[in-house]
Design a protein around this motif. Structure first.
Motif, mmCIF file in Angstrom:
data_model
loop_
_atom_site.group_PDB
_atom_site.id
_atom_site.type_symbol
_atom_site.label_atom_id
_atom_site.label_comp_id
_atom_site.label_asym_id
_atom_site.label_seq_id
_atom_site.Cartn_x
_atom_site.Cartn_y
_atom_site.Cartn_z
ATOM 1 N N LEU A 104 0.797 -1.218 0.000
ATOM 2 C CA LEU A 104 0.000 0.000 0.000
ATOM 3 C C LEU A 104 0.836 1.277 0.000
ATOM 4 C CD1 LEU A 104 -3.371 -0.103 1.755
ATOM 5 C CD2 LEU A 104 -2.248 2.085 1.521
ATOM 6 N N PHE A 105 1.851 1.292 0.856
ATOM 7 C CA PHE A 105 2.641 2.506 1.038
ATOM 8 C C PHE A 105 3.228 3.014 -0.279
ATOM 9 C CE2 PHE A 105 6.793 4.520 1.938
ATOM 10 C CZ PHE A 105 6.346 5.622 2.649
ATOM 11 N N THR A 106 3.924 2.141 -0.974
ATOM 12 C CA THR A 106 4.585 2.537 -2.220
ATOM 13 C C THR A 106 3.576 3.064 -3.233
ATOM 14 O OG1 THR A 106 6.034 0.667 -1.773
ATOM 15 C CG2 THR A 106 6.294 1.748 -3.903
ATOM 16 N N ILE A 107 2.468 2.354 -3.362
ATOM 17 C CA ILE A 107 1.460 2.743 -4.352
ATOM 18 C C ILE A 107 0.844 4.098 -4.016
ATOM 19 C CG2 ILE A 107 -0.813 2.130 -5.283
ATOM 20 C CD1 ILE A 107 0.057 -0.826 -5.075
ATOM 21 N N VAL A 108 0.457 4.279 -2.754
ATOM 22 C CA VAL A 108 -0.189 5.546 -2.374
ATOM 23 C C VAL A 108 0.782 6.713 -2.545
ATOM 24 C CG1 VAL A 108 -1.307 6.847 -0.522
ATOM 25 C CG2 VAL A 108 -1.772 4.417 -0.778
ATOM 26 N N MET A 109 2.019 6.515 -2.119
ATOM 27 C CA MET A 109 3.002 7.598 -2.227
ATOM 28 C C MET A 109 3.258 7.951 -3.695
ATOM 29 S SD MET A 109 3.594 8.596 0.824
ATOM 30 C CE MET A 109 5.152 9.440 1.085
ATOM 31 N N GLU A 110 3.349 6.935 -4.517
ATOM 32 C CA GLU A 110 3.572 7.159 -5.948
ATOM 33 C C GLU A 110 2.364 7.863 -6.568
ATOM 34 O OE1 GLU A 110 5.012 3.495 -7.648
ATOM 35 O OE2 GLU A 110 5.212 4.414 -9.640
ATOM 36 N N LEU A 111 1.198 7.455 -6.145
ATOM 37 C CA LEU A 111 -0.040 8.067 -6.638
ATOM 38 C C LEU A 111 -0.087 9.549 -6.283
ATOM 39 C CD1 LEU A 111 -3.053 7.688 -7.732
ATOM 40 C CD2 LEU A 111 -3.659 7.423 -5.322
ATOM 41 N N LEU A 112 0.215 9.843 -5.020
ATOM 42 C CA LEU A 112 0.164 11.239 -4.571
ATOM 43 C C LEU A 112 1.198 12.081 -5.312
ATOM 44 C CD1 LEU A 112 -0.350 10.590 -0.751
ATOM 45 C CD2 LEU A 112 -1.983 11.714 -2.279
ATOM 46 N N GLU A 113 2.367 11.521 -5.493
ATOM 47 C CA GLU A 113 3.451 12.229 -6.169
ATOM 48 C C GLU A 113 3.097 12.519 -7.632
ATOM 49 O OE1 GLU A 113 6.094 13.490 -4.845
ATOM 50 O OE2 GLU A 113 6.857 14.233 -6.769
ATOM 51 N N ASN A 114 2.583 11.490 -8.304
ATOM 52 C CA ASN A 114 2.349 11.600 -9.749
ATOM 53 C C ASN A 114 1.028 12.255 -10.124
ATOM 54 O OD1 ASN A 114 4.659 10.150 -11.265
ATOM 55 N ND2 ASN A 114 4.203 8.830 -9.517
ATOM 56 N N SER A 115 0.201 12.528 -9.126
ATOM 57 C CA SER A 115 -1.100 13.128 -9.439
ATOM 58 C C SER A 115 -1.106 14.630 -9.181
ATOM 59 C CB SER A 115 -2.194 12.454 -8.605
ATOM 60 O OG SER A 115 -2.028 12.786 -7.242
ATOM 61 N N LYS A 116 0.061 15.176 -8.884
ATOM 62 C CA LYS A 116 0.111 16.591 -8.494
ATOM 63 C C LYS A 116 -0.433 17.521 -9.573
ATOM 64 C CE LYS A 116 3.534 16.483 -4.838
ATOM 65 N NZ LYS A 116 4.959 16.550 -4.486
ATOM 66 N N ALA A 117 -0.222 17.137 -10.821
ATOM 67 C CA ALA A 117 -0.695 17.985 -11.919
ATOM 68 C C ALA A 117 -2.112 17.619 -12.361
ATOM 69 C CB ALA A 117 0.266 17.868 -13.098
ATOM 70 N N ASN A 118 -2.672 16.604 -11.710
ATOM 71 C CA ASN A 118 -4.018 16.144 -12.086
ATOM 72 C C ASN A 118 -5.062 17.049 -11.432
ATOM 73 O OD1 ASN A 118 -6.431 14.773 -12.475
ATOM 74 N ND2 ASN A 118 -5.457 12.753 -12.338
ATOM 75 N N PRO A 119 -5.820 17.819 -12.221
ATOM 76 C CA PRO A 119 -6.692 18.851 -11.647
ATOM 77 C C PRO A 119 -7.959 18.292 -11.003
ATOM 78 C CG PRO A 119 -6.985 18.768 -14.027
ATOM 79 C CD PRO A 119 -5.909 17.779 -13.699
ATOM 80 N N ASN A 120 -8.371 17.106 -11.411
ATOM 81 C CA ASN A 120 -9.691 16.636 -10.980
ATOM 82 C C ASN A 120 -9.692 15.748 -9.738
ATOM 83 O OD1 ASN A 120 -10.963 18.027 -13.063
ATOM 84 N ND2 ASN A 120 -10.515 16.367 -14.514
ATOM 85 N N LEU A 121 -8.558 15.182 -9.428
ATOM 86 C CA LEU A 121 -8.520 14.234 -8.304
ATOM 87 C C LEU A 121 -8.783 14.949 -6.977
ATOM 88 C CD1 LEU A 121 -7.999 11.354 -7.304
ATOM 89 C CD2 LEU A 121 -5.584 11.942 -7.110
ATOM 90 N N LYS A 122 -9.888 14.602 -6.354
ATOM 91 C CA LYS A 122 -10.278 15.268 -5.098
ATOM 92 C C LYS A 122 -10.283 14.320 -3.905
ATOM 93 C CE LYS A 122 -13.536 18.164 -7.627
ATOM 94 N NZ LYS A 122 -13.609 17.202 -8.771
ATOM 95 N N TYR A 123 -10.534 13.030 -4.163
ATOM 96 C CA TYR A 123 -10.708 12.078 -3.061
ATOM 97 C C TYR A 123 -9.765 10.893 -3.203
ATOM 98 C CZ TYR A 123 -15.185 14.540 -2.550
ATOM 99 O OH TYR A 123 -16.154 15.494 -2.385
ATOM 100 N N ILE A 124 -9.178 10.509 -2.105
ATOM 101 C CA ILE A 124 -8.444 9.239 -2.068
ATOM 102 C C ILE A 124 -9.017 8.390 -0.945
ATOM 103 C CG2 ILE A 124 -6.233 8.110 -1.622
ATOM 104 C CD1 ILE A 124 -4.835 10.153 -3.111
#
Lengths: 424, 424
Positions: free
Chosen positions: A99-119
């Motif tokens: 979980l840790f690696t995936i969530v951290m990677e997701l948060l890092e790589n979604s920084k430019a994603n304008p629509n992501l509001k909920y995790i």
């Protein structure tokens, strides 16, 4: 109060459902297909799966086909998934060690994603406190609204128990006993069972799962964290007998480092209430007690929650109540008109695996679409704490992790430790 | 095994019954007339009251007259009572705060008394460990055989539970939960109730009585002392509401320093078994659990003892058993012929207040008259320990006191403490 009534938006068609990107939804195996997916299916106007990520893209493509997820795109890696802007919410349902690696990677790589509001992540949000803290921090910096699957808070029995407590129906709570018998960590294990389940370091254990969920439920019902705790962690079964697919002994043994028993006792900060807990590993085989018992005693009455195993968050429970009750009254304990009553709450066919998670999705929809005219929730929910409304967040998860960390320290250091989460 | 069958000598007439000097037997009030006296009455060939000492000689004279104790002489002070040589056994049944002085004076003044062989004292043998140690030492030097009223060991349910455990009928014990609700120390108290009951220093408390008796029973059943313990002592009700003789509130309050809750957890030295205990003070009013529950889980089955209040030593219990049983076998767990069975043990009309103490007197008679051809008891019983035969001694009492002292230290020092009594 009736916090168990159907949510405001759950049946209202919406033109713009929340677009859900799912990490770890396979039509063929795993937890999500048994829980999250049937829940989402019941809320087609509020949620729509638009993206899928699994360990391999074939699983995602096959899942899209089998489940007829016509709006969904399959991805092959976290970074492309994270930057896909046709997603409002990401649900992460993978094994805790990953979980840790995936969530951290997701948060890092979604920084430019304008629509992501909920995790929305599965409990336990990382293997340990350190990982949970890092995830919580990263999510906060990223600015997304977090949701954690401490779904026991949404169990109708837990909500009803919390209502009865908050309305003073059992007076002031003065003692609590919990005894639970979890499913794993016993004398035997299936040879095909994944090894991480028996590894103390994996973060999936009697402590994080059976204790974590149950104690979160207890704190939620009583609206109190602990002020002082002591714990003793046991590993009395260092080797487990391996069973084949037919349940027969193979003659082999395998090492187990995960605990098979937890003794925990402490006082709730609100009322200095003594709480005694015994969490047992292994097959739930108690003969004269239910394998999950939460016994809450108050000055005016009692509440008892019972279930078939030490997984309160996904068990269909029975709630017993004896105490004072006055219809429409917010505070029975001060009224003289309250007469002692006795009730049992049980929905015989309640599917608690799906139901509790469904109610989290309903709460997310209520929060997002803001159709509840009575809502007092802020635009951003830092933590649910002890609110009826809303949903548990990464902050709530962090608070449970801090308690688990204290449990480990108390056992290792052989001390009774203070625990204060109010100022977290 | 059948350790519940009638004792060997209990029905055999004897020419020379044990001559009993009684301290604290009044026909008009107190514990002895409800428990010791009816017990002795059932063993007229084995015991005969020959001396009586009370706070005033009038009580003793009136008691002799009323109970027709034709062989008994009334005494006015401990020293003359102690030197009366027409006594084989002294029974001391006085309030705990007075016990130390009386026992010490008795031991001191009876040194020249050639016939005194037995001293039978009420638990708790002194207000605290220090007093208990002094009494134990003095009795040892005096050379008398001691007996302590930890009479729960003689409860037929406790004996049966111990048999089932020792015969392997529930396999290896792997966890235990205890929850008990004592009678005093709650929100209210009768205005006429003696103050010492609510004074932490008096030695009569939730710790010494409810916990002391119950944990002694648990250790006896499991044949194991504790190796490590943690405790938290609560006094959440520092002032109690006073009730008049009709149970109505007087409007007054009185201070309480005695604890109203004890959380205790630890591991038994034999098998490192986790034990969780919650002892609650106040009127036993739990609605969905019995007010005394001892839940013992093993690898092959379960035992559960239930009662109506946290006084296992004088409650009529129910024993539930599920496990393996083979008639005539001493070790079921290793045999393949044992089939799972389920049984309930309950004597509906068993008078446990009298019965358990009666069985102590029977054990004393068996010991004294040596009519049991199978007896393996030594001429002097230093401690009963975990034997079926015999009776608990001052040494057994001392071991419980040492545990209680550890409980107090653990709570005060906020530590988990080792406890080792094997070498005592």
């Amino acid at each position: 109060m009736n916090n168990n009534k159907r949510s405001y938006v759950s049946t209202v068609p919406k033109a713009n459902p929340l677009r859900v990107g799912f990490i770890g939804l396979s039509a063929y195996k795993g937890w999500a297909i048994k829980s999250h997916y049937p829940a989402i299916l019941q809320l087609p106007s509020q949620f729509q799966v638009t993206a899928l990520l699994n360990l391999d893209i074939e699983t995602s493509l096959a899942t899209i086909k089998k489940l007829k997820l016509t709006k969904a795109t399959a991805f092959s890696d976290v970074s492309s998934f994270a930057s896909y802007d046709n997603v409002d919410m990401v649900v992460i349902s993978v094994n805790v060690p990953e979980l840790f690696t995936i969530v951290m990677e997701l948060l890092e790589n979604s920084k430019a994603n304008p629509n992501l509001k909920y995790i929305y992540s599965e409990w336990s949000l990382g293997k340990n406190l350190k990982e949970a803290e890092a995830i919580h921090k990263a999510a906060k910096e990223r600015g997304v609204q977090t949701i954690i699957s401490l779904q026991g808070r949404k169990s109708p029995y837990v909500v009803r128990a919390k209502e009865l407590v908050s309305e003073g129906c059992i007076g002031d709570i003065n003692s609590i006993e919990i005894a639970a018998n979890g499913g794993w960590y016993g004398y035997e294990r299936p040879i095909k069972s994944p090894k991480y389940l028996y590894d103390a370091a994996s973060g999936v254990s009697l402590l994080s799962i059976a204790f974590g969920h149950t104690i979160d439920i207890l704190q939620y019902i009583t609206a109190s964290y602990f002020s002082e705790i002591n714990a003793m962690i046991f590993n009395n079964i260092p080797y487990q007998v391996l069973l084949d697919e037919h349940g027969k002994k193979t003659g082999e043994k395998a090492e187990k480092t995960a605990p098979d028993h937890l003794l925990f006792q402490g006082s709730l900060s609100h009322g200095n209430v003594p709480v005694s807990c015994s969490f047992k590993g292994g097959t739930p085989v108690k003969k004269f007690s239910k394998n999950l018992v939460i016994d809450i005693h108050g000055t005016k009455g009692d509440l008892k929650l019972e279930g078939d195993a030490g997984f309160a968050e996904m068990s269909n429970l029975v709630l017993y109540f004896c105490g004072l009750k006055k219809e429409g009254s917010m505070n029975v304990s001060t009224g003289s008109s309250g007469a002692e009553t006795m009730e049992v709450y049980h929905l015989r066919n309640y599917n608690s695996v799906v139901g509790n998670i469904l109610r989290i999705y309903e709460a997310i929809a209520d929060f997002h679409f803001r159709t509840n005219p009575r809502t007092k929730l802020p635009p951003k929910l830092e933590r649910q704490g002890f609110l009826f409304e809303g949903f548990p967040t990464f902050k709530d998860a962090l608070i449970v992790h801090q308690l688990i960390q204290r449990v480990i320290e108390s056992s290792q250091q052989k001390t009774t430790l203070p625990t204060s989460f109010e100022a977290v």
